[in-house]
Design a protein around this motif. Structure first.
Motif, PDB file in Angstrom:
ATOM      1  N   ILE A   4      14.621  18.380 -18.936  1.00  0.00           N
ATOM      2  CA  ILE A   4      15.888  19.084 -18.690  1.00  0.00           C
ATOM      3  C   ILE A   4      16.831  18.147 -17.934  1.00  0.00           C
ATOM      4  N   PRO A   5      17.628  17.384 -18.640  1.00  0.00           N
ATOM      5  CA  PRO A   5      18.587  16.493 -17.971  1.00  0.00           C
ATOM      6  C   PRO A   5      19.581  17.308 -17.123  1.00  0.00           C
ATOM      7  N   GLY A   6      19.934  16.769 -15.997  1.00  0.00           N
ATOM      8  CA  GLY A   6      20.921  17.436 -15.142  1.00  0.00           C
ATOM      9  C   GLY A   6      20.363  18.557 -14.301  1.00  0.00           C
ATOM     10  N   LEU A   7      19.027  18.692 -14.269  1.00  0.00           N
ATOM     11  CA  LEU A   7      18.412  19.769 -13.493  1.00  0.00           C
ATOM     12  C   LEU A   7      18.374  19.413 -12.007  1.00  0.00           C
ATOM     13  N   VAL A   8      18.840  20.342 -11.189  1.00  0.00           N
ATOM     14  CA  VAL A   8      18.764  20.225  -9.734  1.00  0.00           C
ATOM     15  C   VAL A   8      18.117  21.503  -9.210  1.00  0.00           C
ATOM     16  N   VAL A   9      17.061  21.359  -8.429  1.00  0.00           N
ATOM     17  CA  VAL A   9      16.386  22.494  -7.798  1.00  0.00           C
ATOM     18  C   VAL A   9      16.502  22.320  -6.289  1.00  0.00           C
ATOM     19  N   ARG A  10      17.048  23.320  -5.609  1.00  0.00           N
ATOM     20  CA  ARG A  10      17.331  23.156  -4.176  1.00  0.00           C
ATOM     21  C   ARG A  10      17.191  24.480  -3.445  1.00  0.00           C
ATOM     22  N   SER A  11      17.016  24.378  -2.144  1.00  0.00           N
ATOM     23  CA  SER A  11      17.021  25.559  -1.284  1.00  0.00           C
ATOM     24  C   SER A  11      18.451  26.041  -1.083  1.00  0.00           C
ATOM     25  N   ALA A  12      18.579  27.306  -0.755  1.00  0.00           N
ATOM     26  CA  ALA A  12      19.901  27.885  -0.534  1.00  0.00           C
ATOM     27  C   ALA A  12      20.559  27.273   0.696  1.00  0.00           C
ATOM     28  N   ASP A  13      21.859  27.106   0.614  1.00  0.00           N
ATOM     29  CA  ASP A  13      22.669  26.628   1.737  1.00  0.00           C
ATOM     30  C   ASP A  13      23.217  27.857   2.465  1.00  0.00           C
ATOM     31  N   MET A  14      22.571  28.238   3.554  1.00  0.00           N
ATOM     32  CA  MET A  14      22.958  29.458   4.258  1.00  0.00           C
ATOM     33  C   MET A  14      24.306  29.318   4.957  1.00  0.00           C
ATOM     34  N   ASN A  15      24.782  28.084   5.132  1.00  0.00           N
ATOM     35  CA  ASN A  15      26.115  27.883   5.702  1.00  0.00           C
ATOM     36  C   ASN A  15      27.215  28.195   4.694  1.00  0.00           C
ATOM     37  N   ASN A  16      26.840  28.252   3.422  1.00  0.00           N
ATOM     38  CA  ASN A  16      27.780  28.634   2.362  1.00  0.00           C
ATOM     39  C   ASN A  16      27.213  29.822   1.598  1.00  0.00           C
ATOM     40  N   PHE A  17      26.817  30.844   2.367  1.00  0.00           N
ATOM     41  CA  PHE A  17      26.102  31.972   1.799  1.00  0.00           C
ATOM     42  C   PHE A  17      26.943  32.713   0.754  1.00  0.00           C
ATOM     43  N   LYS A  18      28.231  32.848   1.004  1.00  0.00           N
ATOM     44  CA  LYS A  18      29.090  33.569   0.060  1.00  0.00           C
ATOM     45  C   LYS A  18      29.113  32.862  -1.283  1.00  0.00           C
ATOM     46  N   SER A  19      29.220  31.541  -1.271  1.00  0.00           N
ATOM     47  CA  SER A  19      29.220  30.776  -2.517  1.00  0.00           C
ATOM     48  C   SER A  19      27.873  30.884  -3.224  1.00  0.00           C
ATOM     49  N   GLU A  20      26.788  30.836  -2.447  1.00  0.00           N
ATOM     50  CA  GLU A  20      25.458  30.967  -3.037  1.00  0.00           C
ATOM     51  C   GLU A  20      25.280  32.348  -3.664  1.00  0.00           C
ATOM     52  N   LEU A  21      25.843  33.365  -3.018  1.00  0.00           N
ATOM     53  CA  LEU A  21      25.740  34.722  -3.531  1.00  0.00           C
ATOM     54  C   LEU A  21      26.430  34.849  -4.886  1.00  0.00           C
ATOM     55  N   GLU A  22      27.536  34.162  -5.073  1.00  0.00           N
ATOM     56  CA  GLU A  22      28.228  34.187  -6.371  1.00  0.00           C
ATOM     57  C   GLU A  22      27.341  33.604  -7.472  1.00  0.00           C
ATOM     58  N   LYS A  23      26.591  32.565  -7.147  1.00  0.00           N
ATOM     59  CA  LYS A  23      25.671  31.969  -8.116  1.00  0.00           C
ATOM     60  C   LYS A  23      24.551  32.948  -8.461  1.00  0.00           C
TER      61      LYS A  23
END
Length: 372
Positions: free
Chosen positions: A196-215
Motif C-alpha cells: 500500500i504505497p502512501g500508507l501512514v499509520v499513526r497515533s492520534a494527535d490529541m492537541n488537534n483533537f477536533k481535526s482528528e475527529l473530522e477524520k
C-alpha cells in the motif's frame, strides 16, 4: 401491579436507580455512573433531536419492580426504510415475569400507536450505545460500555413472544501472547505496508483533537454504512460521544491510517474503566472522584471499541496491521487483556481479525424482535 409512565424528575430518579435492587445478588454487575445515565435519558442527549421515547415502570404495592423504555429513532427508520421501534433500558426483578410481560406490552402498544410495526431491542438507546441481553459469559464482569444482564431476561423474552434478531460476539485476547508471536505478525505488517504505497499509520494527535475527529467521522460514515442495524450518527452525536470519551482515551490506543493523505481506517481501544466504576457505587462526587483517580492507575485491561476501514481499503490487511500496532502500544502501557467487542455473528471478516489476534469467543449478547 400497575404500569406507570415516568412523568416527572422523581419518577425518573426511581427509573434510574432500579438496577441497584435488581443486581444486589449479582457480583459481576458494574454500577453505571448515575450522572451518565441521566445524560443518556435526558433532553441534552443529541440523540433526542431525532428520536422520541417513553419510560415505563412496573409498581407493586408502591415498590418499583421493573422498567422499560419505548424508543423511536426517526433517523434509523429513514436510513433503513423501516417502521421499527426499539425497547431498551429494560430491567426487572428476577421473580416477576408478569411485570416483564406487562412492561414489554406497554412498550409495544406505545410504539404501535405511533405507526411502528416491529419492536427491536434492547437498545440503550441505539446500536451506537449499549445493546443486547447477555447470552453467554455470566461468570465475568462486563468491560466498559458493555451490558451485563441476568439469565432470566432471556426466558422473559421467550415468554413475551420475542424472537432472536441478531447475536453479538465479544472476544478476549491475552496481549502478551500475541506480542510473543509478533515475528509472524510483523511479517504480515511489512507485507501490508509494502503493498500500500502512501500508507501512514499513526497515533492520534490529541492537541488537534477536533481535526482528528473530522477524520474519524469520515471513516465512520463510510466503514459502517452497510452493517446490519447501522444508523449514521449526527455531527452533534459524534461530538457528544467524543466529549464523553476524550478523558478516557489513551492516545497510543487511538490509531488512524491514512493513504496518500486520505483517512482510510481508524482503531480505538480504551482502558476498561469498569474496573474503576465497580468501586464507585454510581457516584463521581463527593468522594468517587478520588477513587476514580486512584483506581484508574490500576486498570489491567482494554476494550477495543471500534475498528473501521473504508470500503475501498478493505481486504488489504489494514485490520491486522491496526490490531498489531495497538497491541504493541498496549503491551508497553502494561495492559494484560484486550476485549474486542462487539462483533456481529455474521461478520466473518471481523471475527477472523479477532482470531488472528488470539481472541477467543467468551461472551455473547442477543437482540430480540417482534412484529407489533
Amino acid at each position: 401491579m400497575q404500569i406507570e409512565l415516568v412523568s416527572d424528575k422523581r419518577r425518573l430518579d426511581e427509573f434510574i436507580r432500579l438496577p441497584w435492587k435488581v443486581y444486589r445478588d449479582y457480583p459481576n454487575w458494574v454500577p453505571p455512573l448515575i450522572s451518565e445515565v441521566r445524560f443518556v435519558l435526558g433532553n441534552k442527549n443529541p440523540f433526542f433531536e431525532h428520536a422520541e421515547a417513553a419510560y415505563f415502570m412496573a409498581r407493586d404495592a408502591g415498590r418499583i419492580i421493573g422498567r422499560n423504555a419505548a424508543i423511536i429513532d426517526h433517523n434509523y427508520n429513514n436510513f433503513q426504510k423501516e417502521k421499527t421501534g426499539f425497547f431498551g433500558f429494560f430491567e426487572c426483578m428476577p421473580n416477576r415475569p408478569d411485570a416483564a410481560a406487562a412492561l414489554m406490552d406497554a412498550a409495544a402498544s406505545w410504539l404501535a400507536a405511533r405507526g411502528m410495526n416491529r419492536m427491536l431491542g434492547p437498545m440503550n438507546p441505539s446500536t451506537n450505545d449499549e445493546c443486547g441481553f447477555l447470552l453467554d459469559g455470566f461468570d465475568m464482569p462486563p468491560m466498559i460500555m458493555m451490558p451485563y444482564t441476568p439469565p432470566c431476561y432471556l426466558e422473559f423474552m421467550e415468554r413475551c413472544g420475542m424472537r432472536k434478531a441478531k447475536d453479538l460476539f465479544a472476544y478476549l485476547s491475552l496481549i502478551k501472547d500475541q506480542i510473543s508471536k509478533s515475528e509472524r505478525l510483523e511479517r504480515i505488517n511489512r507485507a501490508v505496508r509494502s503493498k500500500i504505497p502512501g500508507l501512514v499509520v499513526r497515533s492520534a494527535d490529541m492537541n488537534n483533537f477536533k481535526s482528528e475527529l473530522e477524520k474519524v467521522k469520515d471513516i465512520y460514515n463510510s466503514a459502517w454504512g452497510g452493517n446490519w442495524g447501522f444508523v449514521p450518527m449526527t455531527d452533534k452525536e459524534i461530538e457528544a460521544m467524543a466529549k464523553r470519551l476524550k478523558p478516557l482515551i489513551v492516545p497510543e490506543l487511538l490509531i488512524i491510517a491514512e493513504i496518500n493523505g486520505d483517512p482510510a481506517a481508524f482503531f480505538m481501544a480504551v482502558p476498561d474503566y469498569n474496573q474503576v466504576l465497580s468501586r464507585m457505587g454510581g457516584r463521581l462526587f463527593p468522594f468517587g472522584f478520588m477513587k476514580f483517580l486512584w483506581y484508574s492507575r490500576k486498570i489491567t485491561d482494554i476494550r477495543v471499541m471500534t475498528l473501521g476501514v473504508k470500503g475501498e481499503y478493505r481486504k488489504k490487511g489494514l485490520e491486522g496491521l491496526l490490531y498489531l500496532e495497538s497491541f504493541k502500544a498496549a503491551m508497553k502501557k502494561g495492559y494484560v487483556h484486550a476485549e474486542m467487542s462487539w462483533v456481529l455473528e455474521d461478520n466473518v471478516l471481523m471475527q477472523r481479525g479477532c482470531e488472528l489476534m488470539g481472541g477467543r469467543l467468551y461472551k455473547k449478547y442477543r437482540l430480540y424482535e417482534k412484529d407489533i
